[in-house]
Design a protein around this motif. Structure first.
Motif, PDB file in Angstrom:
ATOM      1  N   SER A   1      -8.303   1.645  -0.153  1.00  0.00           N
ATOM      2  CA  SER A   1      -7.282   2.197  -1.501  1.00  0.00           C
ATOM      3  C   SER A   1      -7.676   1.275  -2.252  1.00  0.00           C
ATOM      4  CB  SER A   1      -5.765   2.211  -0.830  1.00  0.00           C
ATOM      5  OG  SER A   1      -5.211   1.030  -0.075  1.00  0.00           O
ATOM      6  N   SER A   2      -7.532  -0.090  -1.476  1.00  0.00           N
ATOM      7  CA  SER A   2      -7.666  -1.212  -2.709  1.00  0.00           C
ATOM      8  C   SER A   2      -9.214  -1.246  -3.394  1.00  0.00           C
ATOM      9  CB  SER A   2      -7.483  -2.232  -1.752  1.00  0.00           C
ATOM     10  OG  SER A   2      -8.369  -3.102  -0.907  1.00  0.00           O
ATOM     11  N   LEU A   3     -10.248  -0.356  -2.629  1.00  0.00           N
ATOM     12  CA  LEU A   3     -11.894  -0.835  -3.485  1.00  0.00           C
ATOM     13  C   LEU A   3     -11.901  -0.211  -4.669  1.00  0.00           C
ATOM     14  CD1 LEU A   3     -13.735   1.096  -0.538  1.00  0.00           C
ATOM     15  CD2 LEU A   3     -14.000  -1.088  -0.919  1.00  0.00           C
TER      16      LEU A   3
ATOM     17  N   ARG B   1     -12.745   0.788  -8.184  1.00  0.00           N
ATOM     18  CA  ARG B   1     -12.666   2.103  -8.461  1.00  0.00           C
ATOM     19  C   ARG B   1     -13.549   2.716  -9.412  1.00  0.00           C
ATOM     20  NH1 ARG B   1      -8.729   1.429  -5.856  1.00  0.00           N
ATOM     21  NH2 ARG B   1      -7.210   2.981  -5.850  1.00  0.00           N
TER      22      ARG B   1
ATOM     23  N   SER C   1      -3.731  -1.108  -8.855  1.00  0.00           N
ATOM     24  CA  SER C   1      -3.585   0.022  -8.201  1.00  0.00           C
ATOM     25  C   SER C   1      -5.049  -0.495  -7.385  1.00  0.00           C
ATOM     26  CB  SER C   1      -4.027   1.446  -8.419  1.00  0.00           C
ATOM     27  OG  SER C   1      -4.963   1.629  -9.294  1.00  0.00           O
ATOM     28  N   SER C   2      -5.904  -1.380  -7.360  1.00  0.00           N
ATOM     29  CA  SER C   2      -6.998  -1.909  -6.379  1.00  0.00           C
ATOM     30  C   SER C   2      -6.699  -2.850  -6.494  1.00  0.00           C
ATOM     31  CB  SER C   2      -7.977  -1.809  -7.036  1.00  0.00           C
ATOM     32  OG  SER C   2      -8.366  -2.441  -8.634  1.00  0.00           O
ATOM     33  N   LEU C   3      -5.833  -3.469  -6.529  1.00  0.00           N
ATOM     34  CA  LEU C   3      -5.488  -4.907  -6.053  1.00  0.00           C
ATOM     35  C   LEU C   3      -5.210  -6.011  -4.830  1.00  0.00           C
ATOM     36  CD1 LEU C   3      -2.933  -6.626  -8.713  1.00  0.00           C
ATOM     37  CD2 LEU C   3      -5.591  -6.970  -8.536  1.00  0.00           C
ATOM     38  N   PRO C   4      -5.634  -6.427  -3.607  1.00  0.00           N
ATOM     39  CA  PRO C   4      -5.590  -6.338  -2.781  1.00  0.00           C
ATOM     40  C   PRO C   4      -3.938  -7.100  -2.152  1.00  0.00           C
ATOM     41  CG  PRO C   4      -6.024  -8.957  -4.321  1.00  0.00           C
ATOM     42  CD  PRO C   4      -6.333  -7.672  -5.453  1.00  0.00           C
ATOM     43  N   ARG C   5      -3.777  -6.141  -1.134  1.00  0.00           N
ATOM     44  CA  ARG C   5      -1.941  -5.437  -0.294  1.00  0.00           C
ATOM     45  C   ARG C   5      -1.580  -7.178  -0.299  1.00  0.00           C
ATOM     46  NH1 ARG C   5      -4.519  -1.846  -3.462  1.00  0.00           N
ATOM     47  NH2 ARG C   5      -3.508   0.551  -2.694  1.00  0.00           N
TER      48      ARG C   5
ATOM     49  N   LYS D   1      -4.251 -14.662  -4.166  1.00  0.00           N
ATOM     50  CA  LYS D   1      -4.551 -13.421  -4.400  1.00  0.00           C
ATOM     51  C   LYS D   1      -3.415 -12.827  -5.414  1.00  0.00           C
ATOM     52  CE  LYS D   1      -5.825 -11.319  -0.002  1.00  0.00           C
ATOM     53  NZ  LYS D   1      -5.321 -11.022   1.549  1.00  0.00           N
TER      54      LYS D   1
ATOM     55  N   ASP E   1      -9.129   7.123  -9.342  1.00  0.00           N
ATOM     56  CA  ASP E   1      -7.733   6.949  -8.740  1.00  0.00           C
ATOM     57  C   ASP E   1      -6.791   7.601  -8.411  1.00  0.00           C
ATOM     58  OD1 ASP E   1      -6.561   4.163  -9.271  1.00  0.00           O
ATOM     59  OD2 ASP E   1      -5.160   4.411 -10.504  1.00  0.00           O
TER      60      ASP E   1
ATOM     61  N   MET F   1      -4.229   1.354 -15.364  1.00  0.00           N
ATOM     62  CA  MET F   1      -3.621   1.518 -13.728  1.00  0.00           C
ATOM     63  C   MET F   1      -4.863   0.934 -12.452  1.00  0.00           C
ATOM     64  SD  MET F   1      -0.793   2.938 -12.239  1.00  0.00           S
ATOM     65  CE  MET F   1      -0.606   3.011 -11.005  1.00  0.00           C
ATOM     66  N   GLU F   2      -6.095   0.500 -13.174  1.00  0.00           N
ATOM     67  CA  GLU F   2      -6.709   0.753 -11.062  1.00  0.00           C
ATOM     68  C   GLU F   2      -7.285  -0.593 -11.639  1.00  0.00           C
ATOM     69  OE1 GLU F   2      -8.204   1.953 -14.739  1.00  0.00           O
ATOM     70  OE2 GLU F   2      -9.848   1.108 -15.225  1.00  0.00           O
TER      71      GLU F   2
ATOM     72  N   TYR G   1      -0.849  11.857   1.404  1.00  0.00           N
ATOM     73  CA  TYR G   1      -1.362   9.792   1.374  1.00  0.00           C
ATOM     74  C   TYR G   1      -2.783   9.473   2.829  1.00  0.00           C
ATOM     75  CZ  TYR G   1      -1.938   5.278   0.174  1.00  0.00           C
ATOM     76  OH  TYR G   1      -2.850   3.936  -0.025  1.00  0.00           O
TER      77      TYR G   1
ATOM     78  N   ASP H   1       0.776  -1.251   0.141  1.00  0.00           N
ATOM     79  CA  ASP H   1      -0.015  -0.064  -0.145  1.00  0.00           C
ATOM     80  C   ASP H   1       0.443   1.044  -0.368  1.00  0.00           C
ATOM     81  OD1 ASP H   1      -2.475   0.748  -0.187  1.00  0.00           O
ATOM     82  OD2 ASP H   1      -2.334   1.538   1.838  1.00  0.00           O
TER      83      ASP H   1
ATOM     84  N   ILE I   1       1.893   2.808  -6.786  1.00  0.00           N
ATOM     85  CA  ILE I   1       0.543   3.553  -6.471  1.00  0.00           C
ATOM     86  C   ILE I   1       0.133   4.230  -5.525  1.00  0.00           C
ATOM     87  CG2 ILE I   1       0.001   1.321  -6.743  1.00  0.00           C
ATOM     88  CD1 ILE I   1      -0.220  -0.060  -4.626  1.00  0.00           C
TER      89      ILE I   1
ATOM     90  N   GLU J   1      -5.802  -0.162   3.309  1.00  0.00           N
ATOM     91  CA  GLU J   1      -6.268  -0.466   2.730  1.00  0.00           C
ATOM     92  C   GLU J   1      -6.969  -0.971   2.192  1.00  0.00           C
ATOM     93  OE1 GLU J   1      -4.329  -1.869   5.566  1.00  0.00           O
ATOM     94  OE2 GLU J   1      -5.431  -4.126   6.215  1.00  0.00           O
TER      95      GLU J   1
END
Lengths: 334, 334
Positions: free
Chosen positions: B248-250, B252, A248-252, A267, B101, A244-245, B200, A101, A223, B245
């Motif tokens: 931020s990972s939701l 878009r 950037s929105s992948l699970p941490r 994951k 994003d 990009m989304e 951030y 993150d 990200i 997280e």
């Protein structure tokens, strides 16, 4: 004291252009870009576009990420390796293996540089270049220096803080910064050496401890807030220009540095394929263009990013950091 | 010319502290923080912590977000409103309605400021304060000025660019910046006026066009590069200290500004509850502390962020922007 190649001080006397005194609300940065003449948009060569297809999302959404590769004079050794890896279909079947993150998403061989993955690293093609760390920055030739001087003349004074003594000192990470051929760069000012900078969406080459500089078999994108302490410490090779989304929105990841642990194998997002756009059939080949950073529209856009006058704003900042002026890039309709 | 309250120039002659000449690798920023004495950690008052429980993730993962509210002298009118909204359980049953994003995640009433949602805005408690825009910044009292002077004496010269004439000019958005009571702030230098900055994870108050300044019924957090053009244009009221997280990972949103469209109603993450930690039973009350930004460890940490000497790095940047020096915050074990 060395003679400065970029005589910022001489430019500081330039007044900001007078604002038109009409009644209309000042345009937003996006509105300025939308009005750019066609001639200020520059086509990105298909040889400089990578199309990365990820496995579809759990809800069935297709996930395609398009990356623009960095042009000369920057990072061309690694960029060549990446084209080779794509053309040998080496990335196919690898995965996204790290999501940290406010930092990076990283993909490629999940066993490279990640003991927790527990497997063997995938062999890379024998003909990849070993690029030395002195290629993290590049010497600029005369035409490049001329372009950067143009940037300083048309744009830099508009995005600098209002204090006229501060222009080239407003970057905590470098003596100066600029935009050049559509890319944000930083530089020294006593010799013509510059390097690309770690803004959101920039793509770089994962590596272990120096002097390893990475092959290009493991890539990452930013990200979060620009991690500019990585500038000149890792090779930057491109930027994400679409999709990009999907990264950037992948699970941490819950492992150290955001790597997915062995227990989080589900994951990891599989990479179906990575292709150079010029190798794709016409019908599948995407086309993109960027707003020339040497043109008048970009100067007005950068000015508007630094001095927001559109109706939402009360206090224009009077400045902007280079990563808060993203270069406009758009897909060209078929 | 007004007399400067923060005599940066007088500090510039200070040399950086000599490095110990031992053989061990220099510690990373994280290693420095891990060695901080207990006395340099400051407890966050339970009255200043919000616990936001989101609906569980599709895979069953529990999602709790903890927010630290902004202390005086900043934004207290809105912070008071937010406590009132939490205590009247007003946020319960609202949702995350916008994910843009590289910008913000926004939650609260999905019908506020979002015509696409197609519903009526939820009525807010009658006793919320209407806070004027002049409270986007705050006048500092003598004790606060003294703390900021301490920051400049102990830390600022370590994170500034190496050119000794540039110290307080390295922020493109303000005359100066500092850390104060654990928060990043920016300021003028000819009167004691300061404001929190959009890094951030910072949390702010959504609003419509000015002079509306928002009530606190709609909140957002920054999920990308610091949008510091929003400083002094929107109220900042806190920061996410755990569970970032989950926001931020939701996914878009595909509507304008990243709002979920009417067809994406299933992407809105429901907010089950928002509570002030001091109102929770002891067994459910989380405890957090932050590393004092006036202490010696923070000074060493900030220095190490700006001058990375740990083994991965080749070129220490010699500077860092304020949002690239996140204030360490940690959960205290039960």
């Amino acid at each position: 004291m060395t003679k400065s190649l970029f005589p910022f001080a001489a430019l500081l006397a330039l007044a900001a252009p007078a604002q038109a005194q009409d009644e209309a609300a000042p345009p937003s940065p996006g509105e300025i870009v939308a009005q750019a003449p066609a001639a200020e948009w520059t086509t990105i060569a298909p040889e400089d576009l990578l199309v990365m297809t990820l496995a579809s999302a759990p809800d069935g959404t297709a996930r395609e990420v398009v990356i623009q590769l960095m042009p000369a004079p920057f990072s061309q050794g690694w960029v060549g390796n990446i084209r080779t890896l794509a053309r040998t279909e080496w990335y196919d079947g690898t995965a996204v293996n790290r999501v940290q993150d406010n930092y990076v998403v990283q993909w490629g061989d999940p066993n490279y540089d990640n003991p927790e993955a527990g497997g063997e690293a995938k062999a890379v093609p024998a003909n990849l270049a070993a690029v030395p760390e002195n290629e993290y920055s590049a010497r600029l030739d005369e035409p490049a220096i001329a372009k950067i001087r143009t940037y300083f003349e048309t744009t830099a004074s508009r995005v600098a803080p209002s204090d006229p003594t501060t222009l080239y000192r407003a970057d905590p990470y470098a003596r100066a910064h600029a935009f050049f051929d559509g890319w944000p760069i930083a530089m020294t000012d006593d010799e013509p050496v510059a390097w690309p900078v770690h803004c959101y969406g920039m793509v770089g080459v994962g590596r272990g401890y120096s002097p390893d500089t990475g092959s290009g078999a493991e890539l990452y994108t930013v990200i979060g807030h620009a991690p500019r302490h990585l500038d000149r410490n890792i090779a930057l090779v491109g930027r994400v220009v679409e999709g990009m989304e999907h990264l950037s929105s992948l699970p941490r990841g819950s492992g150290a540095l955001g790597f997915y642990t062995a227990g989080e194998a589900d994951k990891r997002t599989p990479i179906v394929s990575v292709r150079v756009a010029s190798d794709l059939p016409d019908s599948e080949r995407p086309a993109f263009e960027y707003l020339s950073t040497e043109g008048e529209t970009f100067a007005r856009y950068a000015d508007a990013r630094a001095n927001r006058r559109d109706p939402f704003f009360i206090y224009p900042a009077g400045g902007a950091d280079i990563c808060n002026i993203p270069v406009p890039v758009r897909r060209v309709a078929d």
